[in-house]
Motif scaffolding. Structure first.
Motif, PDB file in Angstrom:
ATOM      1  N   PRO A  80       0.801  -1.212   0.000  1.00 38.54           N
ATOM      2  CA  PRO A  80       0.000   0.000   0.000  1.00 38.54           C
ATOM      3  C   PRO A  80       0.839   1.269   0.000  1.00 38.54           C
ATOM      4  CG  PRO A  80      -0.814  -1.557   1.613  1.00 38.54           C
ATOM      5  CD  PRO A  80       0.507  -2.071   1.135  1.00 38.54           C
ATOM      6  N   SER A  81       0.364   2.300  -0.697  1.00 40.71           N
ATOM      7  CA  SER A  81       0.974   3.631  -0.665  1.00 40.71           C
ATOM      8  C   SER A  81      -0.095   4.637  -1.005  1.00 40.71           C
ATOM      9  CB  SER A  81       2.134   3.741  -1.656  1.00 40.71           C
ATOM     10  OG  SER A  81       1.669   3.679  -2.984  1.00 40.71           O
ATOM     11  N   THR A  82       0.174   5.922  -0.837  1.00 49.10           N
ATOM     12  CA  THR A  82      -0.865   6.923  -1.028  1.00 49.10           C
ATOM     13  C   THR A  82      -0.820   7.551  -2.400  1.00 49.10           C
ATOM     14  OG1 THR A  82       0.573   8.632  -0.157  1.00 49.10           O
ATOM     15  CG2 THR A  82      -0.910   7.553   1.394  1.00 49.10           C
ATOM     16  N   ARG A 136      -5.120   5.429   5.480  1.00 49.19           N
ATOM     17  CA  ARG A 136      -6.462   5.608   4.951  1.00 49.19           C
ATOM     18  C   ARG A 136      -6.459   6.662   3.861  1.00 49.19           C
ATOM     19  NH1 ARG A 136     -10.503   3.848   8.179  1.00 49.19           N
ATOM     20  NH2 ARG A 136     -11.935   5.454   7.545  1.00 49.19           N
ATOM     21  N   THR A 137      -7.488   6.609   3.031  1.00 51.42           N
ATOM     22  CA  THR A 137      -7.680   7.631   2.017  1.00 51.42           C
ATOM     23  C   THR A 137      -9.095   8.159   2.143  1.00 51.42           C
ATOM     24  OG1 THR A 137      -6.146   6.535   0.515  1.00 51.42           O
ATOM     25  CG2 THR A 137      -7.632   8.132  -0.462  1.00 51.42           C
ATOM     26  N   GLY A 138      -9.245   9.445   2.444  1.00 58.46           N
ATOM     27  CA  GLY A 138     -10.569  10.040   2.563  1.00 58.46           C
ATOM     28  C   GLY A 138     -11.405   9.326   3.599  1.00 58.46           C
ATOM     29  N   LEU A 176      -2.106  -5.481  -3.303  1.00 57.66           N
ATOM     30  CA  LEU A 176      -1.708  -4.654  -4.438  1.00 57.66           C
ATOM     31  C   LEU A 176      -2.373  -3.291  -4.268  1.00 57.66           C
ATOM     32  CD1 LEU A 176      -0.280  -4.666  -7.277  1.00 57.66           C
ATOM     33  CD2 LEU A 176      -2.506  -5.286  -8.230  1.00 57.66           C
ATOM     34  N   SER A 177      -1.576  -2.232  -4.277  1.00 60.19           N
ATOM     35  CA  SER A 177      -2.123  -0.885  -4.154  1.00 60.19           C
ATOM     36  C   SER A 177      -2.083  -0.221  -5.521  1.00 60.19           C
ATOM     37  CB  SER A 177      -1.303  -0.060  -3.154  1.00 60.19           C
ATOM     38  OG  SER A 177      -1.840   1.234  -3.012  1.00 60.19           O
ATOM     39  N   VAL A 178      -3.227   0.266  -5.966  1.00 63.72           N
ATOM     40  CA  VAL A 178      -3.345   0.804  -7.328  1.00 63.72           C
ATOM     41  C   VAL A 178      -3.854   2.237  -7.283  1.00 63.72           C
ATOM     42  CG1 VAL A 178      -4.345   0.459  -9.607  1.00 63.72           C
ATOM     43  CG2 VAL A 178      -3.858  -1.521  -8.162  1.00 63.72           C
ATOM     44  N   LYS A 224      -7.418   5.736  -4.982  1.00 64.05           N
ATOM     45  CA  LYS A 224      -6.583   4.563  -4.781  1.00 64.05           C
ATOM     46  C   LYS A 224      -7.452   3.405  -4.308  1.00 64.05           C
ATOM     47  CE  LYS A 224      -2.502   4.900  -3.078  1.00 64.05           C
ATOM     48  NZ  LYS A 224      -1.740   4.766  -4.318  1.00 64.05           N
ATOM     49  N   ILE A 225      -7.083   2.222  -4.702  1.00 61.74           N
ATOM     50  CA  ILE A 225      -7.786   1.043  -4.226  1.00 61.74           C
ATOM     51  C   ILE A 225      -6.766   0.002  -3.773  1.00 61.74           C
ATOM     52  CG2 ILE A 225      -9.966   1.248  -5.445  1.00 61.74           C
ATOM     53  CD1 ILE A 225      -8.880  -0.461  -7.651  1.00 61.74           C
TER      54      ILE A 225
END
Length: 383
Positions: free
Chosen positions: A20-22, A37-39, A61-63, A79-80
């Protein structure tokens, strides 16, 4: 939702990572940093959860993707977190837990929303193993009636299909913690307030624990599983979750209710950002008249409010107040605390392989066994 209009939205891939990454904007130059977290994304989309599941058979997998409106030029980066699970090297399931979040099209007609959803899943295909069966998504749309949810599910059409089984519970009850403690208490059913006070008056005490309480929790959980016919992970799964408490701003707390030194019930609650989530619960077959489960939940709810959480998610209920449902008692217990019922679409698949139809048939059989045959056996054994 708005009246139907031509789809002008496009999905483009920015980058992907094995961990994971932002993300920042629709430009790789602006990607960077790290975040749990995102949002307003669910904890299931956090780095914490991806790391945890990576230790238990999943590959994270961070996309980073970009959603663009061709008419207005508006761009929405998102991001997902995708979890990949291989089954004996024969095939792979690509799973997006409680995602993707698509705020730019959330109020569009279902047909358009579903097209963007399918395009998002398609964008992942080049990143997935060649033996991937499908991309499975728990779409994070909240409906407040079964009719609204039903209309959306009915709108799903090829290439998307409704999955034969849901990974995350599509129905839940969420408590509003922006209310005062007195208001939350007042919104409960009167019997629930009575039971909370009863447990306290009869000497039930609630203790907090971490990994050191795992043996108590697991013993109670095995009793619960035998009584209710639910599946359980190995003890190490829950132990590892507790050991990770404090990482990426996520707290995992175990609450144990005891009476005269005897453990009667235990719950595991996750605190992440604005949400608190009741993940797991277990109870003894003894002294059930002391109502320890009510005091456990009330203690966790008060802690969640003190921690700054705005919601407490009871995480899974039957869809209706149906007395014939095998989990009707769970519905009554959770909804009695005064929250609002939420109905989500559940899991939706984008098939990627001709073998998907065989996988789907096997899932239906497995679901029938666990929901019908196994529950009937448990009911007969307990009667």
């Amino acid at each position: 939702m708005k009246s139907e209009s031509p789809c002008t939205y496009t999905i483009s891939l920015i980058e992907s990572h094995n961990a994971p990454s932002t993300g920042g904007a629709c430009d790789t130059a602006e990607q960077g940093g790290s975040s749990s977290r995102t949002g307003n994304a669910s904890f299931l989309q956090s780095a914490f959860w991806a790391d945890f599941k990576a230790a238990h058979g999943w590959k994270p997998l961070s996309v980073s993707l970009c959603l663009k409106d061709g008419q207005t030029g508006a761009e929405s980066p998102f991001k997902i977190s995708v979890l990949l699970r291989s089954f004996k090297r024969f095939f792979t399931l690509a799973y997006i837990p409680m995602g993707p979040e698509l705020p730019l099209v959330q109020n569009e007609p279902p047909v358009l929303y579903n097209k963007v959803l399918a395009d998002t899943a398609r964008a992942l295909k080049p990143l997935l193993p060649r033996n991937s069966l499908c991309v499975r998504m728990d779409v994070p749309l909240d409906f407040y009636s079964l009719e609204e949810r039903g209309a959306f599910v009915h709108s799903i059409s090829k290439p998307l299909v409704k999955a034969p089984s849901d990974i995350q519970p599509p129905d839940t009850n969420i408590l509003d913690l922006t209310l005062s403690e007195d208001e939350i208490s007042a919104n409960m059913k009167s019997k629930w307030r009575y039971n909370i006070n009863l447990a306290s008056k009869r000497g039930v005490v609630v203790e907090k624990a971490g990994e050191e309480g795992i043996d108590i929790f697991y013993d109670l959980y095995l009793q619960t599983a035998k009584r209710d016919g639910i599946a359980v992970h190995a003890k190490n799964y829950y132990r590892d979750l507790l050991l990770r408490s404090g990482r990426d701003g996520v707290q995992i707390t175990m609450y144990i209710a005891k009476h005269e030194g005897e453990a009667l019930a235990a719950i595991i609650v996750l605190f992440s950002g604005s949400e608190a989530v009741y993940l797991y619960g277990a109870s003894s077959n003894n002294k059930r008249n002391l109502m320890s489960a009510y005091l456990l939940q009330w203690t966790a709810i008060k802690d969640a409010k003190k921690a700054g959480c705005t919601t407490y998610d009871f995480y899974g209920i039957p869809p209706t107040d149906d007395e014939n449902h095998p989990m009707h008692g769970l519905y009554r217990f959770k909804t009695g605390f005064g929250g609002k019922n939420i109905h989500r679409p559940g899991s939706i698949d984008l098939p990627l392989s001709p073998l998907y139809s065989f996988f789907r048939a096997a899932e239906k059989l497995r679901g029938f066994y666990h929901k019908r045959i196994k529950k009937i056996r448990v009911k007969k054994r307990n009667s």
